[in-house]
Motif scaffolding. Structure first.
Motif, PDB file in Angstrom:
ATOM      1  N   VAL A  48       8.619 -21.533  47.777  1.00  0.00           N
ATOM      2  CA  VAL A  48      10.071 -21.649  47.949  1.00  0.00           C
ATOM      3  C   VAL A  48      10.378 -22.302  49.294  1.00  0.00           C
ATOM      4  O   VAL A  48       9.851 -21.896  50.329  1.00  0.00           O
ATOM      5  N   CYS A 290      12.211 -13.649  57.211  1.00  0.00           N
ATOM      6  CA  CYS A 290      12.206 -14.220  55.868  1.00  0.00           C
ATOM      7  C   CYS A 290      11.738 -13.155  54.872  1.00  0.00           C
ATOM      8  O   CYS A 290      11.141 -12.145  55.253  1.00  0.00           O
ATOM      9  N   ILE A 312      14.317  -9.032  46.914  1.00  0.00           N
ATOM     10  CA  ILE A 312      14.497 -10.468  46.812  1.00  0.00           C
ATOM     11  C   ILE A 312      15.117 -10.768  45.453  1.00  0.00           C
ATOM     12  O   ILE A 312      14.695 -10.222  44.432  1.00  0.00           O
ATOM     13  N   ILE A 314      15.721 -13.881  43.976  1.00  0.00           N
ATOM     14  CA  ILE A 314      15.510 -15.235  43.464  1.00  0.00           C
ATOM     15  C   ILE A 314      15.553 -15.264  41.938  1.00  0.00           C
ATOM     16  O   ILE A 314      16.131 -16.170  41.335  1.00  0.00           O
ATOM     17  N   TYR A 326      18.340 -16.195  48.706  1.00  0.00           N
ATOM     18  CA  TYR A 326      17.212 -16.141  49.648  1.00  0.00           C
ATOM     19  C   TYR A 326      17.712 -15.501  50.937  1.00  0.00           C
ATOM     20  O   TYR A 326      18.171 -16.178  51.858  1.00  0.00           O
ATOM     21  N   ASP A 341      22.269 -14.780  53.587  1.00  0.00           N
ATOM     22  CA  ASP A 341      21.720 -15.637  52.539  1.00  0.00           C
ATOM     23  C   ASP A 341      21.719 -17.061  53.078  1.00  0.00           C
ATOM     24  O   ASP A 341      22.781 -17.656  53.271  1.00  0.00           O
TER      25      ASP A 341
END
Length: 411
Positions: A48, A290, A312, A314, A326, A341
């Motif tokens: 990603v 992250c 997460i 996604i 994200y 985000d």
């Protein structure tokens, strides 16, 4: 058994991960990178690239702005003056880890990864694995697509029925990568270029024989060093070890005095503290994390340690997402105080904050001000011209104001 409070456990964990170390006052060097690696032990890789590649971000979170070429050179180039520091292998997931740790990963202590699911597929094509290895030996470092092209003429000459789906070659490469016969020689635009492991890992490391028991102890010790304090499940998860081998390794390390059993207030399971772990009086500073940062990648531990529920999203359909696609938690003075985000809009040259959310009970003006500063720092590091905040989230308005104030101060 000693009982420690949750704040003590939290500060111990943050110190172990390098968040009690001050950021360098000058441009970070290979020495600073090595210190981060001595803390986190490995960097998870992920495809990603919405905001920034996952393996670059944990280094930024701990050092601030640095040249990503430091990681690239450590992982994917080699010279007599600057030998390779890192190698790719399955660890937590696909990860970069110190090249000296290769024997521990190949000792038999670690349970097999999902690549084992490819066994039946690659075995349907006799000679496929040998053919792939032969191409890599002759032409590597080479990507899966290059290997497919090299095999086309040979396979076409075998007569009807000899061809297979192109994806099978990629699966064969990943299977051999999982076995440790192939690793990444280098990367091209993040594409993995496979090479024979013997041409990447130095012979003195590759030839080192480590038993499964010794490998398990080595990996659990590194887990404990990276976590500071954690349950057996936490320690096992860091390198994805099986439960039986992990429990035995923990028991042996306790007997050796490397790990000390402790009870963390509020935790059901016994925890283990590394004998070299330190607990600072306070942890200050700020960092964006992250989704694949080792401080938070084990979601249950994150909730136990910080009272911060994090998932997460996604793969969650957009209408059902709570915080965004994200999302980066924001660490401020040892507390996960908010989340944003993020998306790097490279065409527009800005870092987009598509949602900004404060955690309950935090000092929102201060969180917004510190978050604004860190977002501006991250945008500059990524080579972007600014930060644009959207409308979503209870912190969005305050963050917009803080960014305007930060910009005026800078001007």
């Amino acid at each position: 058994m000693q009982t420690i409070s949750l704040p003590v456990a939290r500060r111990t964990a943050l110190a172990a991960q390098g968040f009690a170390d001050p950021r360098p006052a000058t441009a970070p060097t290979r020495r600073h990178l090595a210190k981060v690696l001595s803390r986190v032990q490995l960097l998870q890789l992920d495809s990603v690239n919405v905001a920034v590649r996952a393996h670059y971000m944990p280094v930024f979170s701990r050092l601030g702005a640095y040249d990503p070429a430091l990681v690239d050179e450590a992982a994917w180039s080699h010279s007599a003056r600057r030998p390779r520091l890192l190698v790719e292998s399955w660890a937590h997931e696909a990860s970069l880890l110190p090249i000296q740790d290769w024997p521990l990963l190949r000792s038999g202590a670690k349970r097999d990864g999902w690549w084992r699911n490819y066994t039946s597929v690659v075995e349907t094509v006799p000679g496929l694995l040998e053919d792939v290895l032969a191409v890599v030996k002759e032409q590597g470092p080479i990507g899966a697509g290059g290997i497919e092209k090299a095999l086309e003429a040979e396979v076409a000459g075998r007569g009807p029925g000899a061809w297979w789906e192109r994806s099978v070659v990629k699966k064969a490469c990943e299977y051999l990568f999982g076995l440790g016969q192939l690793t990444t020689g280098t990367r091209r635009s993040f594409e993995r270029l496979y090479d024979l492991t013997e041409r990447v890992v130095p012979p003195e490391i590759l030839s080192r024989q480590v038993s499964a028991d010794e490998g398990a102890r080595g990996l659990i010790e590194r887990s404990a060093r990276a976590l500071g304090v954690g349950t057996e499940t936490d320690l096992r998860d860091y390198y994805r070890l099986g439960p039986d081998v992990a429990r035995q390794a923990v028991a042996e390390l306790v007997e050796a005095g490397t790990l000390e059993p402790v009870q963390v207030q509020g935790w059901r399971a016994v925890a283990y503290r590394h004998n070299e772990a330190r607990t600072p009086r306070a942890v200050t500073g700020r960092a964006l994390l992250c989704p694949f940062d080792p401080l938070i990648w084990e979601r249950d531990r994150t909730e136990r340690l910080f009272g911060f529920r994090y998932r997460i999203e996604i793969y969650v359909p957009e209408p059902k997402r709570v915080h965004g696609y994200y999302v980066f938690p924001f660490l401020l003075d040892g507390v996960l105080s908010g989340r944003v985000d993020l998306k790097s809009d490279r065409a527009a040259g800005v870092l987009r904050v598509q949602g900004a959310f404060a955690e309950p009970g935090v000092d929102e003006p201060r969180v917004a001000a510190e978050l604004a500063g860190e977002l501006a720092h991250m945008a500059a590091w990524l080579g972007l011209d600014g930060v644009v905040v959207g409308e979503r989230g209870d912190l969005a308005v305050a963050l917009k104001k803080a960014l305007k104030k930060a910009l005026k101060t800078a001007l």
